[in-house]
Each structure stands twice: as structure tokens, then as C-alpha cells.
Design a protein around this motif. Structure first.
Motif, short mmCIF file in Angstrom:
data_model
loop_
_atom_site.label_atom_id
_atom_site.label_comp_id
_atom_site.label_asym_id
_atom_site.label_seq_id
_atom_site.Cartn_x
_atom_site.Cartn_y
_atom_site.Cartn_z
N VAL A 1 -5.14 -4.93 12.45
CA VAL A 1 -5.62 -3.57 12.71
C VAL A 1 -4.51 -2.57 12.34
O VAL A 1 -4.36 -2.19 11.19
N ASN A 2 -3.69 -2.20 13.32
CA ASN A 2 -2.69 -1.15 13.08
C ASN A 2 -1.64 -1.54 12.06
O ASN A 2 -1.09 -0.68 11.37
N ILE A 3 -1.35 -2.83 11.94
CA ILE A 3 -0.32 -3.26 11.00
C ILE A 3 -0.71 -2.90 9.56
O ILE A 3 0.15 -2.61 8.72
N VAL A 4 -2.00 -2.88 9.29
CA VAL A 4 -2.49 -2.50 7.96
C VAL A 4 -2.66 -0.98 7.86
O VAL A 4 -2.18 -0.34 6.93
N MET A 5 -3.34 -0.40 8.84
CA MET A 5 -3.64 1.03 8.75
C MET A 5 -2.37 1.88 8.76
O MET A 5 -2.25 2.84 8.00
N ASN A 6 -1.39 1.51 9.59
CA ASN A 6 -0.13 2.27 9.63
C ASN A 6 0.64 2.14 8.32
O ASN A 6 1.33 3.08 7.91
N HIS A 7 0.52 1.00 7.68
CA HIS A 7 1.19 0.78 6.38
C HIS A 7 0.73 1.82 5.36
O HIS A 7 1.55 2.36 4.59
N TYR A 8 -0.57 2.11 5.37
CA TYR A 8 -1.11 3.05 4.37
C TYR A 8 -0.97 4.52 4.80
O TYR A 8 -0.80 5.39 3.95
N THR A 9 -0.98 4.80 6.11
CA THR A 9 -0.76 6.19 6.51
C THR A 9 0.68 6.62 6.18
O THR A 9 0.92 7.78 5.88
N PRO B 1 -7.46 7.67 2.29
CA PRO B 1 -8.61 7.81 3.18
C PRO B 1 -9.68 6.75 2.95
O PRO B 1 -10.29 6.25 3.91
N THR B 2 -9.90 6.38 1.70
CA THR B 2 -10.88 5.34 1.40
C THR B 2 -10.43 3.98 1.92
O THR B 2 -11.23 3.21 2.47
N ILE B 3 -9.14 3.69 1.77
CA ILE B 3 -8.59 2.43 2.30
C ILE B 3 -8.78 2.39 3.81
O ILE B 3 -9.25 1.38 4.37
N LEU B 4 -8.42 3.48 4.47
CA LEU B 4 -8.52 3.52 5.93
C LEU B 4 -9.97 3.40 6.40
O LEU B 4 -10.28 2.66 7.34
N ARG B 5 -10.86 4.12 5.74
CA ARG B 5 -12.28 4.07 6.11
C ARG B 5 -12.83 2.66 5.94
O ARG B 5 -13.54 2.13 6.81
#
Length: 354
Positions: free
Chosen positions: A185-193, A255-259
Motif C-alpha cells: 500500500v503506502n510503500i508503493v504510493m509514497n514512492h510515486y508521490t 495521478p494515474t499511477i496512484l488512482r
């Protein structure tokens, strides 16, 4: 038991590198459900330590040994500051998770750095740590370890969901506690933010503006890990070797990656439970309201958010509890969860050198 209460400081550093969680907890030894988080804090890492922990996986054995000791000293210094700030005088021991560098249980490898002896010496407190190694030696996954806390502290819920670097779940099935990692979850999303200059996507606001890349979603949902039966666990290496390359090959718009990833995580998590079950959610991902709405949509279930102290400090709380169980020589690792050859009491104890 000699004393009715134990006063413990629990330390937890997660894969998302948010910082070190510290809790000061009072446990009633006659009734473990009667516990109280007296104080809690999160201490951010300096840029040096964030980078060191993030890249420790690539270091040599000699470098890791040095980091292990230095990080143990840092844990000790942060704990001393916490004790001083909150005027804490009564501490039976410190229970420390350490920081995970390697976790490849199928190869018999797991490493959480943060030298227990150095931590004990710096704080002049007894330390219980290294909770995962013994389980891996007993052919288990060494993870997740939190479910013993779910079993003994939060048994009124059918499912305990944790949304941290990884999503994991714990529940009773046929009289036994089952638990496993669901997905990153966060390990991926935080990487891209971080690629757009933000530490994390507050409330999922950026993800909510993105579009779903259907090809990427399909690729992520078809990963072999999701077809494996529990016990199973995930590590940073798997994300770096498998997940990031898939995403980077199919999408560049953040944004597309996160969505897409929110939908992916929600679909994987939503499969686990249905409308009739009581679900308690903890971990930093619980504050991502967009992710929570997606999980509720995919599971058709209203999920209960824990109290703020439990959301933010549940893992540190439960590692403090694992320490209590170890100190009392009681089982703190369940074979039904980790796949080890037997239930056992895990952890190593360190006494300050006089």
C-alpha cells in the motif's frame, strides 16, 4: 505474576520510513485487554537516516554491521528523549521491532537492524528485540507478528486490517488465527508521490484526480503472489523487483499511477471480507479517505476506524505486547499465522552492561 502491571516502551519503524513510533504502555498482567497507551509519539528520521535505511538493502555485510550498531544507538537516543520529554520514570523494559532490511523467509533470511545491546546500554534499560529470526529458523514466515495482539487485545472484531507499508489482515478461521500480507500500500504510493515532491498523498486527493490504467490494473491484479495460499508475507525486495518495473513500464503519470494502485489495493483487500463482518482498520493508510472509500466499495462493508492512538501506534503497541509475552515466557508467535513448525515465544533479551 509478581507485579500486576508492566510498563513498557514499544518501538516500531515501518517500511514506509515515516519515522520511529514510540509508545509507553501500561499492561495489566491479569487481563491483557486492560492496557493503556499512556504516551505516544512519532519521531521523523533525518535525511541521512531516511537515506541510510532506504538503501541499507544494497550495503555490504561490514557496512550493515556498522549501521546495525549506529541505528541501535539512534534508537537509544530517541528513546531517552521520549522518556525525558514525558517524565517517564517507571520502565520495565523496551521492546523494539528494529527496521527491516531483508525479509526473504523462503530463503531463511530476515534482518531487522537496531542492535539490542547498544539500545540497552544507551538507555540503561532491559531490551527485548529481534522477534522475527527465531520464527524463520522454525521454517515460518517471520511475519506477520501483530496477529497475536489481534487475538488477545482486539478479539471483538472479526477482522483486523492494517494499512501501512503493506496491507495485512488477521482473523479467526476454524478456531485458529490466520493472518497474511495482502498487498503493498503506502510503500508503493509514497514512492510515486515523492516524484512530485510530496511525502504522501494526503487523504488520497491526488489519486482521486487520476484515471485508471486498465492494462496496469490487470497486470497488478494478476501477480502470482495473490494466488498463493497463506501463510505468506511481502518485503521491500518484492516491490522493487516485481511491482515497480510493471508500473514504470506501463505508466508515467503519477495521478494515474496512484488512482490505479488505490483501485488495485482496494480490490485485493475487498476480497477478504464481506458485509456481515466487523472490521477494524489501523495504520497510516486508514487516513487515506479515498482508499478507505474504495475498500468499502469493493467489499460492500462499512469499516470501523480505530481510535487515533490505535491507528497511529498499534504496531508499536503490539511489539510492546510481544515483549510482555516473551518476558513472561508465553507464546507470542502463532504457527497458524507464520507457518512455523510450532507455536513459540520469540525475541532476544539484552541487559545493559554495567
Amino acid at each position: 505474576m509478581q507485579n500486576e502491571y508492566k510498563y513498557v516502551i514499544g518501538l516500531m519503524s515501518g517500511t514506509s520510513l515515516d519515522g520511529l513510533d514510540l509508545v509507553y504502555v501500561k499492561f495489566n498482567q491479569k487481563n491483557y485487554k486492560d492496557f493503556q497507551i499512556l504516551k505516544g509519539a512519532t519521531r521523523s528520521y533525518t535525511a541521512y537516516w531516511k537515506g541510510t535505511l532506504q538503501h541499507a538493502i544494497h550495503k555490504s555485510k561490514e557496512q550493515l554491521n556498522r549501521i546495525h550498531i549506529e541505528y541501535g544507538e539512534l534508537l537509544g537516543e530517541m528513546t531517552n528523549e521520549f522518556i525525558k520529554e514525558h517524565n517517564i520514570s517507571n520502565v520495565d523494559f523496551i521492546a523494539s521491532h528494529g527496521h527491516t532490511v531483508f525479509h526473504q523467509p523462503d530463503k531463511g533470511i530476515t534482518l531487522q537492524i537496531g542492535d539490542g545491546q547498544k539500545l540497552a546500554d544507551v538507555t540503561n534499560c532491559k531490551v527485548i528485540c529481534d522477534f522475527r529470526t527465531q520464527d524463520v529458523e522454525l521454517k515460518g514466515q517471520g511475519a506477520p507478528l501483530v496477529p497475536i495482539g489481534d487475538e488477545l487485545l482486539f478479539s471483538e472484531y472479526d477482522f483486523c486490517l492494517n494499512l501501512g507499508g503493506f496491507a495485512n489482515v488477521s482473523f479467526k478461521k476454524n478456531g485458529k488465527r490466520i493472518a497474511f500480507d495482502i498487498c503493498p500500500v503506502n510503500i508503493v504510493m509514497n514512492h510515486y508521490t515523492k516524484k512530485i515532491g510530496l511525502e504522501y498523498d494526503e487523504g488520497g486527493k491526488i489519486a482521486a484526480t487520476g484515471k485508471i490504467n486498465e492494462e496496469l490494473l490487470k497486470e497488478l491484479n494478476s501477480l502470482a503472489f495473490y494466488k498463493k495460499n497463506p501463510p505468506k508475507s511481502l518485503g521491500l525486495e518484492w516491490v522493487q523487483q516485481i511491482v515497480f518495473p510493471i508500473i514504470n513500464n506501463l505508466e508515467t503519470d503519477v495521478p494515474t499511477i496512484l488512482r490505479t494502485f488505490v483501485t488495485h489495493a482496494a480490490e485485493q483487500i475487498g476480497k477478504i471480507f464481506d458485509t456481515s463482518e466487523k472490521v477494524l482498520s489501523t495504520g497510516g493508510g486508514t487516513y487515506n479517505s479515498f482508499l478507505m472509500k474504495e475498500i468499502e466499495r469493493c467489499s460492500n462493508n462499512k469499516i470501523k476506524m480505530a481510535d487515533t492512538d490505535i491507528i497511529e501506534f498499534k504496531e508499536a503497541l503490539i511489539f510492546a505486547f510481544l515483549g510482555v509475552l516473551k518476558d513472561n515466557n508465553e507464546i507470542n508467535c502463532l504457527s497458524s499465522v507464520t507457518g512455523a513448525i510450532k507455536d513459540h515465544s520469540s525475541g532476544k533479551c539484552f541487559i545493559p552492561k554495567t
